[in-house]
Design an enzyme around this catalytic site. Structure first.
Site, PDB file in Angstrom:
ATOM      1  N   GLY A   1      -3.883  -3.423 -32.338  1.00 16.36           N
ATOM      2  CA  GLY A   1      -3.125  -3.757 -30.951  1.00 16.36           C
ATOM      3  C   GLY A   1      -2.307  -3.292 -30.363  1.00 16.36           C
TER       4      GLY A   1
ATOM      5  N   ASP B   1     -13.095  -9.376 -33.690  1.00 17.27           N
ATOM      6  CA  ASP B   1     -12.190  -8.881 -34.806  1.00 17.27           C
ATOM      7  C   ASP B   1     -11.060  -8.260 -33.721  1.00 17.27           C
ATOM      8  OD1 ASP B   1     -12.530 -11.169 -36.567  1.00 17.27           O
ATOM      9  OD2 ASP B   1     -14.224  -9.741 -37.350  1.00 17.27           O
ATOM     10  N   LEU B   2     -10.320  -8.348 -32.870  1.00 24.48           N
ATOM     11  CA  LEU B   2      -9.679  -7.673 -32.852  1.00 24.48           C
ATOM     12  C   LEU B   2      -9.547  -6.130 -33.244  1.00 24.48           C
ATOM     13  CD1 LEU B   2      -7.988  -6.536 -29.934  1.00 24.48           C
ATOM     14  CD2 LEU B   2      -5.963  -7.263 -31.247  1.00 24.48           C
ATOM     15  N   ASP B   3      -9.741  -4.651 -32.194  1.00 23.94           N
ATOM     16  CA  ASP B   3     -10.307  -3.620 -33.059  1.00 23.94           C
ATOM     17  C   ASP B   3     -10.409  -3.569 -34.008  1.00 23.94           C
ATOM     18  OD1 ASP B   3      -8.597  -3.286 -30.255  1.00 23.94           O
ATOM     19  OD2 ASP B   3      -6.648  -3.524 -31.372  1.00 23.94           O
ATOM     20  N   GLU B   4     -11.472  -4.117 -34.767  1.00 25.53           N
ATOM     21  CA  GLU B   4     -12.270  -4.162 -35.823  1.00 25.53           C
ATOM     22  C   GLU B   4     -13.756  -3.678 -35.227  1.00 25.53           C
ATOM     23  OE1 GLU B   4     -11.442  -6.449 -39.075  1.00 25.53           O
ATOM     24  OE2 GLU B   4      -9.517  -6.416 -38.629  1.00 25.53           O
TER      25      GLU B   4
END
Length: 287
Positions: free
Chosen positions: A203, A228-231
């Site tokens: 994030g 999926d944020l930053d995954e």
């Protein structure tokens, strides 16, 4: 009459691990005049998959002819496979916000010919980098965004991707979270640089998070974009050592170099058809 130069090709194949994959593939290629100049393979125990990347010289066959020759065997063995012209430059659309270090690195390496890509334009939600982009002779597309205009902005973004023929979108510090629909539409063809050594400090403001935790290593991560944020599956990472005396501003300054180099390596490996995705992670076959 000038003789036609032999085709230089890349064969990329992922199949369930089994005996005799190369023993079946290599004779077929040799039978049709192909010389294997480089080969990288990996058998993954976690997914029970086998990954192959071969660079070929084909004096007598074009890419399309060789595709038809390889197809019957590849279709029976492989879950996915593809054949590409080695050296064909991949069309890339870059997205940025206000920070220009990753963009400048990509532009420089593109212009001196050390990245196998053609940058077809730059998209930004801010006008900050317009003059830089236009100085390089590229179209700059200013697409401002607010929460209310996000759907329309992403629709315009999609239109630019289609119209430019971009095969890869690179988020070079584009500080906007793509919608789930946009992320899914770009699956496997969008690379993001995150200014943290993921999975730590996802994030916003990861250097501030890292400083608050007193870390001794900071880094950057290039990964494929997913909902999926930053995954998303990680392609490349690197780190720099820091101490208790390193300020947040110091970390940000050190991080710029790491972010740019990590992103350009990830873009290179993708454009060279070296990256496979499997079970939420990547296999990168490098020489």
């Amino acid at each position: 009459m000038v003789d036609r130069l032999p085709a230089r090709l890349v064969l990329k194949l992922a199949c369930p691990d089994q005996r005799g994959i190369l023993a079946r593939l290599a004779p077929l290629l040799a039978e049709h005049g192909c010389d294997i100049r480089e080969a990288s393979v990996y058998g993954d125990p976690q997914s029970a998959m086998f990954f192959v990347r071969m660079e070929l010289v084909s004096p007598d066959r074009t890419l399309h002819q060789l595709e038809e020759i390889v197809r019957p065997l590849a279709d029976t063995m492989a879950r996915t496979w593809s054949l590409h012209t080695l050296g064909r430059r991949m069309r890339v659309l870059v997205a940025v916000s206000k920070a220009g270090h990753c963009l400048n690195d990509l532009l420089h390496k593109w212009q001196i010919g050390t990245l196998p890509i053609d940058i077809v334009g730059v998209v930004s939600n801010h006008p900050t980098l317009a003059r830089t982009v236009e100085w390089h002779g590229l179209p700059f597309h200013h697409l401002p965004i607010t929460p209310d205009t996000k759907p329309a902005q992403e629709q315009a973004f999609r239109g630019l991707i289609k119209d430019s023929g971009a095969e890869l979108v690179v988020l070079a510090r584009y500080m906007q979270v793509l919608s789930d629909g946009m992320s899914a539409w770009l699956g496997g063809r969008c690379i993001n640089i995150h200014h943290s050594f993921l999975p730590s400090f996802k994030g916003a403001k990861p250097y501030h998070q890292a400083h608050a935790r007193g870390v001794k290593l900071i880094g950057a991560t290039a990964h494929y974009v997913t909902a999926d944020l930053d995954e998303g599956p990680i392609i490349e990472q690197d780190v720099r050592r820091v101490t208790h005396a390193t300020t947040v501003d110091d970390m940000v300054a050190m991080g710029r170099e790491v972010e740019a180099s990590v992103l350009s390596r990830a873009v290179r490996w993708h454009a060279e058809h070296r990256v496979f995705m499997t079970n939420g992670r990547t296999v990168v076959l490098r020489s």
